[in-house]
Design a protein around this motif. Sequence first.
Motif, PDB file in Angstrom:
ATOM      1  N   ILE A 234     -16.164   4.492 -32.821  1.00 14.46           N
ATOM      2  CA  ILE A 234     -17.200   3.877 -31.993  1.00 14.46           C
ATOM      3  C   ILE A 234     -17.846   2.743 -32.765  1.00 14.46           C
ATOM      4  O   ILE A 234     -18.049   2.830 -33.972  1.00 14.46           O
ATOM      5  CB  ILE A 234     -18.246   4.921 -31.551  1.00 14.46           C
ATOM      6  N   MET A 235     -18.123   1.640 -32.063  1.00 17.25           N
ATOM      7  CA  MET A 235     -18.786   0.503 -32.706  1.00 17.25           C
ATOM      8  C   MET A 235     -19.934   0.032 -31.831  1.00 17.25           C
ATOM      9  O   MET A 235     -19.912   0.176 -30.608  1.00 17.25           O
ATOM     10  CB  MET A 235     -17.818  -0.634 -33.014  1.00 17.25           C
ATOM     11  N   GLN A 236     -20.921  -0.533 -32.484  1.00 11.08           N
ATOM     12  CA  GLN A 236     -22.134  -1.007 -31.825  1.00 11.08           C
ATOM     13  C   GLN A 236     -22.090  -2.522 -31.704  1.00 11.08           C
ATOM     14  O   GLN A 236     -21.833  -3.228 -32.678  1.00 11.08           O
ATOM     15  CB  GLN A 236     -23.353  -0.573 -32.648  1.00 11.08           C
ATOM     16  N   ASN A 237     -22.297  -3.029 -30.492  1.00  8.93           N
ATOM     17  CA  ASN A 237     -22.381  -4.470 -30.227  1.00  8.93           C
ATOM     18  C   ASN A 237     -21.130  -5.228 -30.681  1.00  8.93           C
ATOM     19  O   ASN A 237     -21.212  -6.365 -31.157  1.00  8.93           O
ATOM     20  CB  ASN A 237     -23.628  -5.063 -30.882  1.00  8.93           C
ATOM     21  N   ASN A 238     -19.966  -4.585 -30.534  1.00  9.15           N
ATOM     22  CA  ASN A 238     -18.680  -5.205 -30.889  1.00  9.15           C
ATOM     23  C   ASN A 238     -18.651  -5.704 -32.333  1.00  9.15           C
ATOM     24  O   ASN A 238     -17.968  -6.677 -32.657  1.00  9.15           O
ATOM     25  CB  ASN A 238     -18.348  -6.364 -29.944  1.00  9.15           C
ATOM     26  N   ASN A 239     -19.390  -5.027 -33.192  1.00 11.93           N
ATOM     27  CA  ASN A 239     -19.447  -5.385 -34.606  1.00 11.93           C
ATOM     28  C   ASN A 239     -18.552  -4.436 -35.384  1.00 11.93           C
ATOM     29  O   ASN A 239     -18.886  -3.257 -35.579  1.00 11.93           O
ATOM     30  CB  ASN A 239     -20.893  -5.306 -35.103  1.00 11.93           C
ATOM     31  N   ASP A 240     -17.408  -4.931 -35.848  1.00 13.20           N
ATOM     32  CA  ASP A 240     -16.465  -4.092 -36.583  1.00 13.20           C
ATOM     33  C   ASP A 240     -17.057  -3.526 -37.870  1.00 13.20           C
ATOM     34  O   ASP A 240     -16.596  -2.497 -38.372  1.00 13.20           O
ATOM     35  CB  ASP A 240     -15.202  -4.892 -36.937  1.00 13.20           C
ATOM     36  N   ASN A 241     -18.064  -4.207 -38.419  1.00 11.32           N
ATOM     37  CA  ASN A 241     -18.630  -3.761 -39.692  1.00 11.32           C
ATOM     38  C   ASN A 241     -19.382  -2.441 -39.575  1.00 11.32           C
ATOM     39  O   ASN A 241     -19.578  -1.753 -40.580  1.00 11.32           O
ATOM     40  CB  ASN A 241     -19.575  -4.833 -40.257  1.00 11.32           C
ATOM     41  N   ASN A 242     -19.837  -2.084 -38.368  1.00 11.72           N
ATOM     42  CA  ASN A 242     -20.561  -0.821 -38.247  1.00 11.72           C
ATOM     43  C   ASN A 242     -19.752   0.256 -37.525  1.00 11.72           C
ATOM     44  O   ASN A 242     -20.297   1.291 -37.128  1.00 11.72           O
ATOM     45  CB  ASN A 242     -21.919  -1.035 -37.559  1.00 11.72           C
TER      46      ASN A 242
ATOM     47  N   GLY B 105     -24.002 -12.818 -36.563  1.00 17.13           N
ATOM     48  CA  GLY B 105     -23.844 -12.545 -35.142  1.00 17.13           C
ATOM     49  C   GLY B 105     -22.390 -12.716 -34.765  1.00 17.13           C
ATOM     50  O   GLY B 105     -21.525 -12.965 -35.611  1.00 17.13           O
ATOM     51  N   GLN B 106     -22.111 -12.619 -33.471  1.00 19.03           N
ATOM     52  CA  GLN B 106     -20.738 -12.833 -33.009  1.00 19.03           C
ATOM     53  C   GLN B 106     -20.270 -14.247 -33.316  1.00 19.03           C
ATOM     54  O   GLN B 106     -19.069 -14.495 -33.457  1.00 19.03           O
ATOM     55  CB  GLN B 106     -20.668 -12.563 -31.508  1.00 19.03           C
ATOM     56  N   MET B 107     -21.189 -15.182 -33.446  1.00 20.59           N
ATOM     57  CA  MET B 107     -20.834 -16.574 -33.713  1.00 20.59           C
ATOM     58  C   MET B 107     -20.110 -16.735 -35.039  1.00 20.59           C
ATOM     59  O   MET B 107     -19.351 -17.698 -35.232  1.00 20.59           O
ATOM     60  CB  MET B 107     -22.085 -17.457 -33.709  1.00 20.59           C
ATOM     61  N   ASN B 108     -20.337 -15.829 -36.000  1.00 22.34           N
ATOM     62  CA  ASN B 108     -19.590 -15.896 -37.268  1.00 22.34           C
ATOM     63  C   ASN B 108     -18.907 -14.572 -37.581  1.00 22.34           C
ATOM     64  O   ASN B 108     -18.698 -14.228 -38.747  1.00 22.34           O
ATOM     65  CB  ASN B 108     -20.490 -16.343 -38.422  1.00 22.34           C
ATOM     66  N   ASP B 109     -18.557 -13.832 -36.516  1.00 21.10           N
ATOM     67  CA  ASP B 109     -17.781 -12.592 -36.629  1.00 21.10           C
ATOM     68  C   ASP B 109     -18.472 -11.538 -37.479  1.00 21.10           C
ATOM     69  O   ASP B 109     -17.805 -10.681 -38.063  1.00 21.10           O
ATOM     70  CB  ASP B 109     -16.374 -12.880 -37.180  1.00 21.10           C
ATOM     71  N   TRP B 110     -19.798 -11.608 -37.578  1.00 23.32           N
ATOM     72  CA  TRP B 110     -20.589 -10.625 -38.309  1.00 23.32           C
ATOM     73  C   TRP B 110     -20.292 -10.606 -39.805  1.00 23.32           C
ATOM     74  O   TRP B 110     -20.639  -9.645 -40.496  1.00 23.32           O
ATOM     75  CB  TRP B 110     -20.391  -9.214 -37.723  1.00 23.32           C
ATOM     76  N   HIS B 111     -19.643 -11.648 -40.308  1.00 21.27           N
ATOM     77  CA  HIS B 111     -19.329 -11.698 -41.732  1.00 21.27           C
ATOM     78  C   HIS B 111     -20.529 -12.203 -42.524  1.00 21.27           C
ATOM     79  O   HIS B 111     -21.272 -13.083 -42.075  1.00 21.27           O
ATOM     80  CB  HIS B 111     -18.137 -12.618 -42.000  1.00 21.27           C
ATOM     81  N   VAL B 112     -20.704 -11.661 -43.695  1.00 19.01           N
ATOM     82  CA  VAL B 112     -21.710 -12.136 -44.642  1.00 19.01           C
ATOM     83  C   VAL B 112     -20.983 -12.892 -45.739  1.00 19.01           C
ATOM     84  O   VAL B 112     -20.147 -12.335 -46.447  1.00 19.01           O
ATOM     85  CB  VAL B 112     -22.512 -10.946 -45.221  1.00 19.01           C
ATOM     86  N   ASN B 113     -21.267 -14.195 -45.846  1.00 20.44           N
ATOM     87  CA  ASN B 113     -20.569 -15.020 -46.830  1.00 20.44           C
ATOM     88  C   ASN B 113     -21.434 -16.213 -47.220  1.00 20.44           C
ATOM     89  O   ASN B 113     -22.591 -16.337 -46.783  1.00 20.44           O
ATOM     90  CB  ASN B 113     -19.213 -15.483 -46.277  1.00 20.44           C
ATOM     91  N   SER B 114     -20.864 -17.093 -48.034  1.00 26.17           N
ATOM     92  CA  SER B 114     -21.627 -18.247 -48.525  1.00 26.17           C
ATOM     93  C   SER B 114     -21.961 -19.231 -47.410  1.00 26.17           C
ATOM     94  O   SER B 114     -22.948 -19.970 -47.501  1.00 26.17           O
ATOM     95  CB  SER B 114     -20.838 -18.965 -49.629  1.00 26.17           C
ATOM     96  N   GLN B 115     -21.167 -19.253 -46.313  1.00 26.58           N
ATOM     97  CA  GLN B 115     -21.414 -20.187 -45.225  1.00 26.58           C
ATOM     98  C   GLN B 115     -22.676 -19.839 -44.429  1.00 26.58           C
ATOM     99  O   GLN B 115     -23.295 -20.707 -43.830  1.00 26.58           O
ATOM    100  CB  GLN B 115     -20.214 -20.247 -44.266  1.00 26.58           C
ATOM    101  N   ASN B 116     -23.052 -18.561 -44.412  1.00 22.42           N
ATOM    102  CA  ASN B 116     -24.261 -18.194 -43.664  1.00 22.42           C
ATOM    103  C   ASN B 116     -25.360 -17.631 -44.571  1.00 22.42           C
ATOM    104  O   ASN B 116     -26.288 -16.982 -44.096  1.00 22.42           O
ATOM    105  CB  ASN B 116     -23.939 -17.220 -42.524  1.00 22.42           C
TER     106      ASN B 116
END
Length: 419
Positions: A207-215, A332-343
């Motif tokens: 199960i995932m919340q808000n289409n976020n693969d990270n959770n 957010g979905q705009m950057n695929d929920w990734h945490v990186n140097s770009q955001n």
Amino acid sequence: MVRKYFIFFILILGVGLSNLTAQFVYENRVYSPLIKTVMLHKMGDVLSTPILILNKNERLQLEFDELREDTRRYEYTLIHCNSDWTKSELEYNQYLEGFEIQPIENYENSFNTVQRYVHYSQTIPSKDMSLIKSGNYIIKVFTEGNEDHVILTRRMYVMEDCSDIELEIKPSSIASLLKTHQEVNVRVKGKNGKFFPNPEQFMKTIIMQNNNDNNAQILKLRGMSGDRIDYSFDNSNQFDGGNEFRFFDFTSLRLRTQYIAKYDFFENHNQVYLLEERLKNKLPYTYDKDLNGNFYVRNEYDDNSAITSDYAWIHFTYPVPMTLEGSYHIIGQMNDWHVNSQNQMQFIDGKYRLSMYLKQGYYNYHIAFKHGGEKSYSTIQTEGSFSQTNNVYTVLVYYRDFADNYDRIVGTYTLEYNR
């Protein structure tokens, strides 16, 4: 000395074998800085989860922009994956009928925009390709004739419609989590006489919340009642409620909406300055209708938003003291929920700041905090967490018995809580 060299050789060989056997995990990724605004959704519904029902003649729409005026020739292929997004054992002719590699057929140049770009779109599967197996799929887009030059990958799902799924969402049953977490209970039952034996061995429910693969979480089986399989009342089904998403609307580059401070134009680019962010975890919960972290492209002038919407630098400001414990990110979905140097926000002139280059539209986002050295992130410190927050949950039920050599998806279900 000979013995030392022998041990060194064995160590090197061991490292090599480990690298050879390690499997690559496919993700939603963009591999070119010129590729922007990637979307994958059901035809006619830009906010939908990319799920197809096998043998139902359904289609997904893949869209993306490339920030250049001249067109490039791109191709794509579909890769069948296991439930953990590693490549499955199936060869392409075991899960596809038709051509393995297909061209991206539709592309148009932007019209009347400051930022010139080419908009690409493709329906999947195409008229020359059909899917014959359920499961996880990766869409891999690459330069024509060079499959190693990948520009993006997208996850999609193909399900067999052979199960009924019940989803119950409520505040957590654990007393200490009652005000901050949501509990998701899942029950699975075969449809039209279908039965799934030995679910503890052959079934995996995610199960995932808000289409976020990270959770995404793998639920633990509680038990069975007749032919009903029950996933409930376990720590794996507890989710941070989070908070309603922050948002901004720049469908217009003239009219200021709720969270826009001002517009400008310099260095040949549109500039959009948002109002300073608030530390929301100190505020009480307030319901606010949002897109659950998603976004859509639109502008005020033309219905053909895909090629008439312009790009702008969006400027975020977060007025909190500098910390050495970690970093702040816009996700957010705009950057695929990734945490990186770009955001990642940078501490400049006493405040955290970030500029992101985005296409005109309406965007949801959170501010996330990532502790230094850790891969995961949290929004509790910045957004707070409330059990009454509106969220959307998607359940994916996988099944693989002794007769299968791949993970089937035997059912999916999506439910929105507190709308």
